[in-house]
Design a protein around this motif. Structure first.
Motif, PDB file in Angstrom:
ATOM      1  N   TRP A  51       0.853  -1.221  -0.049  1.00 46.11           N
ATOM      2  CA  TRP A  51      -0.078  -0.043  -0.069  1.00 46.11           C
ATOM      3  C   TRP A  51       0.814   1.029  -0.072  1.00 46.11           C
ATOM      4  O   TRP A  51       0.601   2.296  -0.620  1.00 46.11           O
ATOM      5  N   VAL A  52       2.156   1.308   0.699  1.00 50.20           N
ATOM      6  CA  VAL A  52       2.813   2.398   0.871  1.00 50.20           C
ATOM      7  C   VAL A  52       3.500   2.521  -0.767  1.00 50.20           C
ATOM      8  O   VAL A  52       3.553   3.668  -1.174  1.00 50.20           O
ATOM      9  N   GLU A  53       3.762   1.540  -1.356  1.00 51.46           N
ATOM     10  CA  GLU A  53       4.328   1.615  -2.896  1.00 51.46           C
ATOM     11  C   GLU A  53       3.425   2.308  -3.582  1.00 51.46           C
ATOM     12  O   GLU A  53       3.668   2.977  -4.178  1.00 51.46           O
ATOM     13  N   ILE A  54       2.104   1.698  -3.454  1.00 54.66           N
ATOM     14  CA  ILE A  54       1.109   2.225  -4.405  1.00 54.66           C
ATOM     15  C   ILE A  54       0.763   3.712  -3.984  1.00 54.66           C
ATOM     16  O   ILE A  54       0.689   4.592  -5.057  1.00 54.66           O
ATOM     17  N   GLN A  55       0.801   4.001  -2.952  1.00 52.43           N
ATOM     18  CA  GLN A  55       0.724   5.555  -2.585  1.00 52.43           C
ATOM     19  C   GLN A  55       1.792   6.425  -2.869  1.00 52.43           C
ATOM     20  O   GLN A  55       1.440   7.456  -3.479  1.00 52.43           O
ATOM     21  N   ALA A  56       2.778   5.750  -2.874  1.00 48.45           N
ATOM     22  CA  ALA A  56       4.200   6.462  -3.438  1.00 48.45           C
ATOM     23  C   ALA A  56       4.228   6.914  -4.641  1.00 48.45           C
ATOM     24  O   ALA A  56       4.353   7.958  -5.190  1.00 48.45           O
ATOM     25  N   ASN A  57       3.579   5.867  -5.497  1.00 54.87           N
ATOM     26  CA  ASN A  57       3.522   5.893  -6.971  1.00 54.87           C
ATOM     27  C   ASN A  57       2.709   7.079  -7.407  1.00 54.87           C
ATOM     28  O   ASN A  57       2.866   7.808  -8.168  1.00 54.87           O
TER      29      ASN A  57
END
Length: 193
Positions: free
Chosen positions: A32-38
């Motif tokens: 989820w952090v990766e999705i948000q970061a992107n």
């Protein structure tokens, strides 16, 4: 437990009625952090000049240069007092980030538990929280409509075949989510109807 939707309704059902297991958030926070970061990186890049694009939020904002440029672009005027466009050391980085954070707070954005050290050290979760605050203030907040009504109007416009009237019970069947995913990525759920 059979037949019940668990974990805050994160299980979805297909239009055929088959249970489709949704991704549980617990244990997958990194995804989820990766999705948000992107997603947030893309938003930041839309508001920066082409020669200032970021590829890693935790690294590319640490000098404060891109953050100051972002804030100036969002606010439409230079940050006062002036910030250091060619920082040479961590002291300059901290001053730049402080200038950006002060400008954001002076513009009515409430910042909670984030300071200049967090950004200079690349604390990604806090940086994502900061960017979300910027999105709410400078993109969603620019509208005269409340954000919920604005989002609802957008959903009604992009999903004219569906009757979207709320963000709770209308989504229980999974049909609206499938329709929205098919809108965002045509062909992904082409039989959502």
């Amino acid at each position: 437990m059979e037949g019940k939707i668990s974990h805050s309704g994160l299980l979805a059902r297909s239009t055929e009625g088959h249970a489709a297991r949704g991704m549980q958030i617990k244990g997958h926070e990194d995804v989820w952090v990766e999705i948000q970061a992107n997603t947030f990186r893309n938003w930041v890049n839309e508001n920066l000049p082409a020669n200032m694009r970021v590829s890693d939020l935790s690294q590319d904002l640490c000098t404060g240069v891109r953050l100051c440029i972002l804030v100036e672009n969002l606010q439409g005027h230079p940050i006062k007092p002036a910030w250091n466009k060619r920082p040479m050391n961590q002291h300059h980085y901290l001053e730049n980030v402080t200038a950006a954070l002060n400008a954001i707070e002076q513009d009515g954005v409430k910042l909670v538990n984030i300071g200049n050290v967090d950004i200079v050290n690349g604390n990604l979760k806090l940086i994502l929280g900061l960017i979300w605050s910027l999105i709410v203030r400078y993109q969603i907040g620019r509208s005269k409509f409340p954000p919920r009504k604005l989002m609802l109007a957008w959903l009604q416009a992009v999903l004219p075949e569906c009757r979207v009237s709320n963000f709770t019970t209308d989504w229980n069947s999974g049909i609206l989510l499938s329709a929205l995913l098919d809108y965002c990525r045509p062909g992904l759920y082409s039989n959502w109807r």
